[in-house]
Design a protein around this motif. Sequence first.
Motif, PDB file in Angstrom:
ATOM      1  N   GLN A  43       3.672   0.311  12.290  1.00  0.00           N
ATOM      2  CA  GLN A  43       5.129   0.368  12.394  1.00  0.00           C
ATOM      3  C   GLN A  43       5.699   1.458  11.478  1.00  0.00           C
ATOM      4  OE1 GLN A  43       6.490  -1.679  14.637  1.00  0.00           O
ATOM      5  NE2 GLN A  43       8.525  -0.854  14.343  1.00  0.00           N
ATOM      6  N   ALA A  44       5.183   1.547  10.256  1.00  0.00           N
ATOM      7  CA  ALA A  44       5.700   2.504   9.278  1.00  0.00           C
ATOM      8  C   ALA A  44       5.383   3.947   9.660  1.00  0.00           C
ATOM      9  CB  ALA A  44       5.143   2.197   7.897  1.00  0.00           C
ATOM     10  N   GLY A  75       2.726  -2.826   0.104  1.00  0.00           N
ATOM     11  CA  GLY A  75       3.574  -1.655   0.112  1.00  0.00           C
ATOM     12  C   GLY A  75       2.925  -0.493   0.842  1.00  0.00           C
ATOM     13  N   VAL A  76       3.751   0.433   1.246  1.00  0.00           N
ATOM     14  CA  VAL A  76       3.291   1.674   1.876  1.00  0.00           C
ATOM     15  C   VAL A  76       4.084   2.829   1.282  1.00  0.00           C
ATOM     16  CG1 VAL A  76       2.558   0.654   4.070  1.00  0.00           C
ATOM     17  CG2 VAL A  76       4.898   1.426   3.825  1.00  0.00           C
ATOM     18  N   THR A  77       3.461   3.995   1.247  1.00  0.00           N
ATOM     19  CA  THR A  77       4.171   5.208   0.860  1.00  0.00           C
ATOM     20  C   THR A  77       4.120   6.171   2.036  1.00  0.00           C
ATOM     21  OG1 THR A  77       2.165   6.069  -0.188  1.00  0.00           O
ATOM     22  CG2 THR A  77       3.763   5.013  -1.617  1.00  0.00           C
ATOM     23  N   LEU A  78       5.258   6.785   2.292  1.00  0.00           N
ATOM     24  CA  LEU A  78       5.394   7.685   3.438  1.00  0.00           C
ATOM     25  C   LEU A  78       5.951   9.016   2.971  1.00  0.00           C
ATOM     26  CD1 LEU A  78       7.195   5.194   5.836  1.00  0.00           C
ATOM     27  CD2 LEU A  78       4.786   5.795   5.898  1.00  0.00           C
ATOM     28  N   ALA A  79       5.561  10.062   3.651  1.00  0.00           N
ATOM     29  CA  ALA A  79       6.166  11.371   3.448  1.00  0.00           C
ATOM     30  C   ALA A  79       7.160  11.575   4.582  1.00  0.00           C
ATOM     31  CB  ALA A  79       5.109  12.470   3.456  1.00  0.00           C
ATOM     32  N   ASP A  80       8.426  11.852   4.223  1.00  0.00           N
ATOM     33  CA  ASP A  80       9.428  12.069   5.267  1.00  0.00           C
ATOM     34  C   ASP A  80       9.326  13.494   5.802  1.00  0.00           C
ATOM     35  OD1 ASP A  80      10.638  13.648   3.355  1.00  0.00           O
ATOM     36  OD2 ASP A  80      12.329  12.305   3.015  1.00  0.00           O
ATOM     37  N   GLU A  81      10.262  13.878   6.658  1.00  0.00           N
ATOM     38  CA  GLU A  81      10.217  15.193   7.314  1.00  0.00           C
ATOM     39  C   GLU A  81      10.277  16.355   6.320  1.00  0.00           C
ATOM     40  OE1 GLU A  81      13.519  14.855   9.919  1.00  0.00           O
ATOM     41  OE2 GLU A  81      12.478  13.558  11.315  1.00  0.00           O
ATOM     42  N   VAL A  86       8.298   8.547  -0.155  1.00  0.00           N
ATOM     43  CA  VAL A  86       9.160   7.382  -0.249  1.00  0.00           C
ATOM     44  C   VAL A  86       8.272   6.132  -0.215  1.00  0.00           C
ATOM     45  CG1 VAL A  86      11.087   6.133   0.788  1.00  0.00           C
ATOM     46  CG2 VAL A  86      10.966   8.614   0.998  1.00  0.00           C
ATOM     47  N   ALA A  87       8.542   5.182  -1.136  1.00  0.00           N
ATOM     48  CA  ALA A  87       7.764   3.942  -1.201  1.00  0.00           C
ATOM     49  C   ALA A  87       8.556   2.794  -0.584  1.00  0.00           C
ATOM     50  CB  ALA A  87       7.424   3.619  -2.646  1.00  0.00           C
ATOM     51  N   TYR A  88       7.854   1.907   0.100  1.00  0.00           N
ATOM     52  CA  TYR A  88       8.440   0.722   0.707  1.00  0.00           C
ATOM     53  C   TYR A  88       7.603  -0.497   0.321  1.00  0.00           C
ATOM     54  CZ  TYR A  88      11.004   3.865   3.827  1.00  0.00           C
ATOM     55  OH  TYR A  88      11.821   4.839   4.337  1.00  0.00           O
ATOM     56  N   ASP A  89       8.268  -1.616   0.066  1.00  0.00           N
ATOM     57  CA  ASP A  89       7.603  -2.901  -0.116  1.00  0.00           C
ATOM     58  C   ASP A  89       7.809  -3.714   1.153  1.00  0.00           C
ATOM     59  OD1 ASP A  89       6.770  -2.361  -2.696  1.00  0.00           O
ATOM     60  OD2 ASP A  89       8.512  -3.314  -3.622  1.00  0.00           O
ATOM     61  N   PHE A  90       6.812  -4.540   1.490  1.00  0.00           N
ATOM     62  CA  PHE A  90       6.945  -5.352   2.702  1.00  0.00           C
ATOM     63  C   PHE A  90       6.467  -6.771   2.475  1.00  0.00           C
ATOM     64  CE2 PHE A  90       2.692  -3.457   3.133  1.00  0.00           C
ATOM     65  CZ  PHE A  90       1.921  -4.572   3.391  1.00  0.00           C
ATOM     66  N   ASN A  91       6.929  -7.663   3.343  1.00  0.00           N
ATOM     67  CA  ASN A  91       6.457  -9.040   3.443  1.00  0.00           C
ATOM     68  C   ASN A  91       6.177  -9.309   4.913  1.00  0.00           C
ATOM     69  OD1 ASN A  91       6.738 -10.295   0.705  1.00  0.00           O
ATOM     70  ND2 ASN A  91       8.803  -9.497   0.961  1.00  0.00           N
ATOM     71  N   VAL A  92       4.956  -9.777   5.203  1.00  0.00           N
ATOM     72  CA  VAL A  92       4.531 -10.058   6.578  1.00  0.00           C
ATOM     73  C   VAL A  92       4.156 -11.527   6.681  1.00  0.00           C
ATOM     74  CG1 VAL A  92       2.818  -9.549   8.355  1.00  0.00           C
ATOM     75  CG2 VAL A  92       3.658  -7.729   6.901  1.00  0.00           C
ATOM     76  N   LEU A 100       8.778  -9.480   7.929  1.00  0.00           N
ATOM     77  CA  LEU A 100      10.002 -10.155   7.525  1.00  0.00           C
ATOM     78  C   LEU A 100      10.899  -9.255   6.689  1.00  0.00           C
ATOM     79  CD1 LEU A 100       8.445 -13.600   6.597  1.00  0.00           C
ATOM     80  CD2 LEU A 100       9.677 -12.998   8.679  1.00  0.00           C
ATOM     81  N   SER A 101      10.306  -8.332   5.947  1.00  0.00           N
ATOM     82  CA  SER A 101      11.098  -7.385   5.186  1.00  0.00           C
ATOM     83  C   SER A 101      10.323  -6.096   4.983  1.00  0.00           C
ATOM     84  CB  SER A 101      11.501  -7.980   3.815  1.00  0.00           C
ATOM     85  OG  SER A 101      10.382  -8.098   2.978  1.00  0.00           O
ATOM     86  N   LEU A 102      11.050  -4.994   4.956  1.00  0.00           N
ATOM     87  CA  LEU A 102      10.506  -3.669   4.668  1.00  0.00           C
ATOM     88  C   LEU A 102      11.610  -2.934   3.917  1.00  0.00           C
ATOM     89  CD1 LEU A 102       8.148  -1.659   5.100  1.00  0.00           C
ATOM     90  CD2 LEU A 102       9.334  -0.895   7.152  1.00  0.00           C
ATOM     91  N   GLU A 103      11.464  -2.890   2.578  1.00  0.00           N
ATOM     92  CA  GLU A 103      12.548  -2.387   1.739  1.00  0.00           C
ATOM     93  C   GLU A 103      12.144  -1.101   1.022  1.00  0.00           C
ATOM     94  OE1 GLU A 103      13.645  -5.501  -0.938  1.00  0.00           O
ATOM     95  OE2 GLU A 103      14.087  -6.902   0.685  1.00  0.00           O
TER      96      GLU A 103
END
Length: 105
Positions: A43-44, A75-81, A86-92, A100-103
Amino acid sequence: MSWKKFAAGVGAGVAVTVLAKQQMDRSDLGLSAEKALKLVKKQASEMGTLEGSWVHMVTEKFETDNLVYNVYRGGVTLADEDGKIVAYDFNVDASTGTILSLEKQ
């Protein structure tokens, strides 16, 4: 038929039953941490280039909107365009795999 063959047949039947029950109990646990992480990464990846990820291997309680879930947190870290990381925390949800959350952090 001798009693030895009969006993061997009963023993094999019991063994198969025990193994089948164990497998069914494992499937009731729901999702593994690895599968939960794979769902989030899929998804990310639509939001940017995946640079890294992590997940806790044990479930935790998570409450949202007065509902309590057993979740995998990570958590996941992504490189934007622009190449910015950018880092995101999640709950599955550990049972269904619902994110349930991706912040953003």
